[in-house]
Design a protein around this motif. Structure first.
Motif, PDB file in Angstrom:
ATOM      1  N   PRO A 173      47.676  35.873  37.472  1.00  0.00           N
ATOM      2  CA  PRO A 173      48.792  35.144  38.080  1.00  0.00           C
ATOM      3  C   PRO A 173      49.810  36.013  38.830  1.00  0.00           C
ATOM      4  O   PRO A 173      50.523  35.496  39.679  1.00  0.00           O
ATOM      5  N   VAL A 174      49.863  37.317  38.538  1.00  0.00           N
ATOM      6  CA  VAL A 174      50.897  38.124  39.195  1.00  0.00           C
ATOM      7  C   VAL A 174      50.344  39.006  40.316  1.00  0.00           C
ATOM      8  O   VAL A 174      51.055  39.851  40.840  1.00  0.00           O
ATOM      9  N   TYR A 221      49.869  34.051  46.019  1.00  0.00           N
ATOM     10  CA  TYR A 221      49.613  34.213  44.601  1.00  0.00           C
ATOM     11  C   TYR A 221      48.809  33.003  44.119  1.00  0.00           C
ATOM     12  O   TYR A 221      48.913  31.919  44.712  1.00  0.00           O
ATOM     13  N   TYR A 268      41.287  35.763  32.919  1.00  0.00           N
ATOM     14  CA  TYR A 268      41.212  36.683  34.054  1.00  0.00           C
ATOM     15  C   TYR A 268      40.968  38.117  33.600  1.00  0.00           C
ATOM     16  O   TYR A 268      40.417  38.929  34.343  1.00  0.00           O
ATOM     17  N   LEU A 308      42.229  33.685  37.562  1.00  0.00           N
ATOM     18  CA  LEU A 308      42.798  34.656  38.494  1.00  0.00           C
ATOM     19  C   LEU A 308      44.085  35.215  37.880  1.00  0.00           C
ATOM     20  O   LEU A 308      44.828  34.488  37.222  1.00  0.00           O
ATOM     21  N   ARG A 337      41.234  27.869  44.292  1.00  0.00           N
ATOM     22  CA  ARG A 337      41.054  29.027  43.411  1.00  0.00           C
ATOM     23  C   ARG A 337      39.588  29.226  43.072  1.00  0.00           C
ATOM     24  O   ARG A 337      39.103  30.358  43.030  1.00  0.00           O
ATOM     25  N   PRO A 352      56.033  36.318  40.101  1.00  0.00           N
ATOM     26  CA  PRO A 352      56.032  35.783  41.470  1.00  0.00           C
ATOM     27  C   PRO A 352      56.355  34.288  41.516  1.00  0.00           C
ATOM     28  O   PRO A 352      56.756  33.781  42.552  1.00  0.00           O
ATOM     29  N   ARG A 353      56.188  33.589  40.393  1.00  0.00           N
ATOM     30  CA  ARG A 353      56.458  32.161  40.382  1.00  0.00           C
ATOM     31  C   ARG A 353      57.937  31.860  40.603  1.00  0.00           C
ATOM     32  O   ARG A 353      58.289  30.869  41.225  1.00  0.00           O
ATOM     33  N   PHE A 369      49.206  30.804  41.920  1.00  0.00           N
ATOM     34  CA  PHE A 369      49.896  29.536  41.661  1.00  0.00           C
ATOM     35  C   PHE A 369      50.166  28.731  42.926  1.00  0.00           C
ATOM     36  O   PHE A 369      50.485  27.547  42.869  1.00  0.00           O
ATOM     37  N   GLU A 370      50.013  29.379  44.071  1.00  0.00           N
ATOM     38  CA  GLU A 370      50.229  28.668  45.329  1.00  0.00           C
ATOM     39  C   GLU A 370      48.974  27.928  45.803  1.00  0.00           C
ATOM     40  O   GLU A 370      48.997  27.286  46.840  1.00  0.00           O
TER      41      GLU A 370
END
Lengths: 282, 335
Positions: free
Chosen positions: A105-106, A151, B233, A103, A160, B330-331, A153-154
C-alpha cells in the motif's frame, strides 16, 4: 508434450499439538509446457496448500513428509530459501486471490513492477520503467504512465489485479500459479480478467495452474482439469471429456451441483463480450 | 506537502496556548505557597511584606493579575523572575537551547535504537536474537528515566568514573560561543574536541532519557512488523524472490512505521517531560532544571513562562509526529 512440473506422490502434514494431520496424501500431478491446467475441489481439499508447496511458502507448522515436486527436472522441495530464490522464483510466478491486499500500500504501482524486472531481468531503472509501461499496456491499462505513479489505493480491484497479472507475466516464467484469481472480483470484471489471463497465456509459452472451486470458470479456459478431494487428485482429464463423461463419483456430484447454476457454453464464448462491458477504470 | 494542514494546525496553537495560560495562572495562585514568604529575610515587618506584595502586583485579584500579565505577554514581556531578578524571556532563551539539544539527541538515539532492535528481532523471529531483544526492552520498559539517571551516576560516575555526571561542558574549555546551541555550534565550527567534551557530558542524561522511549518503539514496531510480515503483499514478494532483508526494510518497514508513529507519538512528550528530572539529576543547565528551581522558589512569572514554553514544545512535537505520519502514509498525504 513434455511436462514443466511433475508432482509425484506428495505427502504434506500440518503439526498441531504434536499431532501430524495429513493435508495432502499422495498428490500426483503433471503440468505440460504451455497448457492451462485447472485444479478444482471444495474448500479444504488442499488446493491452496498444494500451490503453496509448489511456490515454497508453506507455513512454519507444515512439512513435506514425502514425495517430490519436479520443476524443469529439479526437485524443488529440497531447496532452502536462498537456493529457491536463485532457481525457482524467476520461473514460477503467482497471480494471487485478493488483489486488494496483494500490492504494497505504500509503494507506487510502477515501482512494484520495476522491482521484479530489475531483480530477475537484470534491467537498469530506465529500462525497467519502459518495460513496465509496455507490460501495463499489455494488460489493457489505459494511460500506463499515469497509473505507474499511483498508489494501490487509487486503483479499483480489477485494475490492481491487472497490475498483479502484469507482474506475474513480467519475467516470462515457465509456470504461473493462479489461486482463484477472480474470486474477489465482481462478475463483469471477472470475465475480463479471465479473458486477459487466457490471452496473455496464449501469447507466451507459460503454463498456468488455474485453481478454482468454480467448474464453470474452469470449463471456459482450461485445457486439462484435475479434480481434488481430501488431499488427493481423484481425476485428471481434458476439459471436454471431463464434462462429457466424468469418471469419478466426486466429479459427477461436483458437475451436478454446478450445472444447476451454470449453463456450460464452452468454446469461443470468451471472446463474445457484450458491448456494455467496459474497462473498469476507477 | 499539505500546506493547508500545517497552516490549520499552526492557527490552532494560539487558542491552545491561551487555554494553557489561564489554567496555569489560576492553578499557581490557588495552590498553597506564597512567593513573598520565600523572599523576605527573617524578621521582616508586616509593612515590608505588604510593600513587596504590592510591588509584584500580588495584592490584586487573580483576574486583574491575569489581565496585566496577559497584556504584557502580548508585547512579548513575561515579566521579571522573582528569585533570579532577571527578565523571564531572556532566562528562558538562554537555557532553552540546552534542553532542545538534549531532548532531540535523546529522541534520535531512541528512534535509531528502537528501529534497529525491532528489525533485528523480526529478522531473527523465534530465534535467540529475538529473545535477547524482548528481554532488553522488557527490562528497559520497567525502569523509568530518572532511575536510569541515578544508576548511571552510581555506576559510571562513582564506581567507575569514566564520564562526567554534571553540567553541560567543562568550564576549562574556555570556548566563546555565539549561540546557546553549543552542540550544533561546535559541530559547525569544526571544534571537535569541544564537541567531544559536550557529547561526554550529554551522554548519560541522553541515554537515560532515551532508554524508556527505545523500549516503547522497539515493542510497538516489532509487533507491527510481525503483523506486516504476514500480509499478502509480503508473501508475494517472497514468491518473487526478494531476500528477507530487502522485504523487511523496503517492503515492511514503512508500513509498520505508520501505526508505530501513531502509538509512540505520546511517548515523545513523556521524553520532553522527563528532561525536568533528568536535568536536575545531572545539574544540566536547561529549562527543566530551571523549572524545578522556579517551583521551589514559588517564582510565579518564571513558572508561567516555562510552562508556556513546554506547551509550545509539546505542540510542535505533536505537529511533527502528525506530519511524519502523513509523510509515511500515502492515503492521507494528499488529502
Amino acid at each position: 508434450m513434455n511436462s514443466i512440473l511433475n508432482i509425484d506422490d506428495l505427502h504434506l502434514e500440518v503439526r498441531r499439538d504434536h499431532i501430524a494431520n495429513p493435508v495432502l496424501s499422495g498428490v500426483d500431478l503433471s503440468i505440460k509446457i504451455g497448457e492451462i491446467h485447472g485444479l478444482v475441489g471444495n474448500s479444504g481439499a488442499g488446493k491452496s496448500m498444494l500451490a503453496k508447496a509448489i511456490l515454497g511458502i508453506l507455513p512454519a507448522a507444515t512439512r513435506i513428509s514425502s514425495g517430490v515436486i519436479n520443476f524443469d527436472g529439479k526437485d524443488i522441495t529440497r531447496l532452502d530459501s536462498k537456493q529457491r530464490r536463485h532457481l525457482a522464483s524467476r520461473h514460477i510466478a503467482m497471480i494471487p486471490q485478493d488483489p486488494m491486499t496483494s500490492l504494497n500500500p505504500v509503494r507506487r504501482v510502477g515501482k512494484q513492477v520495476c522491482d521484479v524486472l530489475q531483480l530477475h531481468m537484470g534491467m537498469d531503472r530506465g529500462k525497467a520503467q519502459q518495460e513496465t509501461q509496455r507490460l501495463l499496456d499489455n494488460v489493457q491499462i489505459r494511460e500506463p504512465k499515469t497509473v505507474m505513479r499511483m498508489y494501490p489505493f487509487e486503483l479499483s480491484g480489477g485494475m490492481r489485479q491487472r497490475v498483479l497479472i502484469a507482474i506475474a507475466f513480467s519475467c516470462k516464467p515457465e509456470l504461473i500459479i493462479a489461486d482463484e484469481p477472480t474470486t474477489a472480483l465482481d462478475v463483469t470484471v471477472q470475465r475480463q480478467i479471465l479473458q486477459l489471463i487466457k490471452q496473455l497465456q496464449m501469447n507466451s509459452a507459460t503454463a498456468l495452474l488455474f485453481i478454482s472451486h468454480d467448474l464453470g470458470v474452469v470449463a471456459k479456459i482450461c485445457d486439462r482439469v484435475s479434480i481434488m478431494q481430501s488431499g488427493r487428485i481423484v481425476e485428471c482429464q481434458t476439459a471436454e471429456s471431463l464434462f462429457d463423461e466424468p469418471q469419478h463419483a466426486y466429479t459427477q456430484s461436483l458437475l451436478e451441483t454446478t450445472s444447476k447454476y451454470y449453463r456450460f457454453d464452452r468454446g469461443t464464448n470468451t471472446h463474445s463480450e457484450t458491448p456494455a462491458e467496459h474497462q473498469d477504470h476507477a | 506537502m499539505a500546506p493547508r494542514f500545517i497552516l490549520r494546525r499552526l492557527l490552532l496553537i494560539l487558542p491552545t496556548l491561551f487555554g494553557v495560560s489561564i489554567i496555569v495562572f489560576v492553578l499557581l495562585r490557588v495552590i498553597p505557597g506564597d512567593p513573598i514568604v520565600m523572599m523576605i529575610p527573617p524578621g521582616a515587618t508586616q509593612a515590608d511584606i505588604d510593600n513587596l506584595r504590592q510591588l509584584y502586583g500580588l495584592d490584586k485579584s487573580i483576574l486583574d493579575q491575569y489581565l496585566i500579565w496577559f497584556g504584557a505577554v502580548l508585547d512579548g514581556d513575561f515579566g521579571i523572575s522573582i528569585s533570579l531578578r532577571q527578565d523571564v524571556v531572556g532566562l528562558i532563551v538562554s537555557r532553552l537551547p540546552a534542553t532542545l539539544e538534549l531532548a532531540l539527541s535523546a529522541m534520535v538515539l531512541a528512534v535509531v535504537l528502537g528501529i534497529t532492535m525491532a528489525i533485528i528481532g523480526t529478522y531473527w523471529q523465534n530465534r535467540w536474537p529475538e529473545a535477547v531483544i524482548d528481554g532488553i526492552s522488557g527490562f528497559n520498559q520497567a525502569i523509568p528515566d530518572f532511575l536510569w539517571g541515578l544508576i548511571f551516576i552510581l555506576m559510571l560516575g562513582v564506581l567507575w568514573p569514566i564520564l562526567p555526571i554534571s553540567g553541560r561542558i567543562d568550564p576549562r574549555t574556555g570556548m566563546e560561543f555565539t549561540t546557546q546551541f553549543y552542540l550544533a555550534e561546535s559541530l559547525l565550527r569544526g571544534e571537535f574536541s569541544i564537541l567531544a567534551d559536550l557529547v561526554r557530558h550529554m551522554l548519560l542524561p541522553m541515554v537515560a532519557l532515551a532508554l524508556p522511549l527505545t523500549a516503547v518503539i522497539t515493542r510497538t514496531l516489532k509487533a507491527s512488523l510481525f503483523e506486516t510480515m504476514t500480509q499478502d503483499y509480503i508473501m508475494l514478494s517472497e514468491i518473487k524472490g526478494f531476500s528477507r532483508w530487502r522485504i523487511l526494510i523496503v517492503e515492511a518497514l514503512r508500513n509498520a512505521l505508520i501505526p508505530t508513529v501513531a502509538l509512540s507519538g505520546v511517548q515523545f512528550n513523556f521524553l520532553v517531560g522527563g528532561t525536568v528530572l533528568i536535568e536536575r539529576i545531572f545539574s544540566y543547565p536547561g529549562i527543566g532544571n530551571m523549572a524545578i528551581g522556579a517551583v521551589i522558589d514559588r517564582d510565579l512569572p518564571l513558572i508561567q513562562g516555562l510552562i508556556i514554553t513546554f506547551a509550545i514544545i509539546f505542540i510542535f512535537t505533536n505537529l511533527l509526529i502528525d506530519l511524519s505520519y502523513r509523510l509515511l502514509n500515502p492515503r492521507v498525504a494528499n488529502e
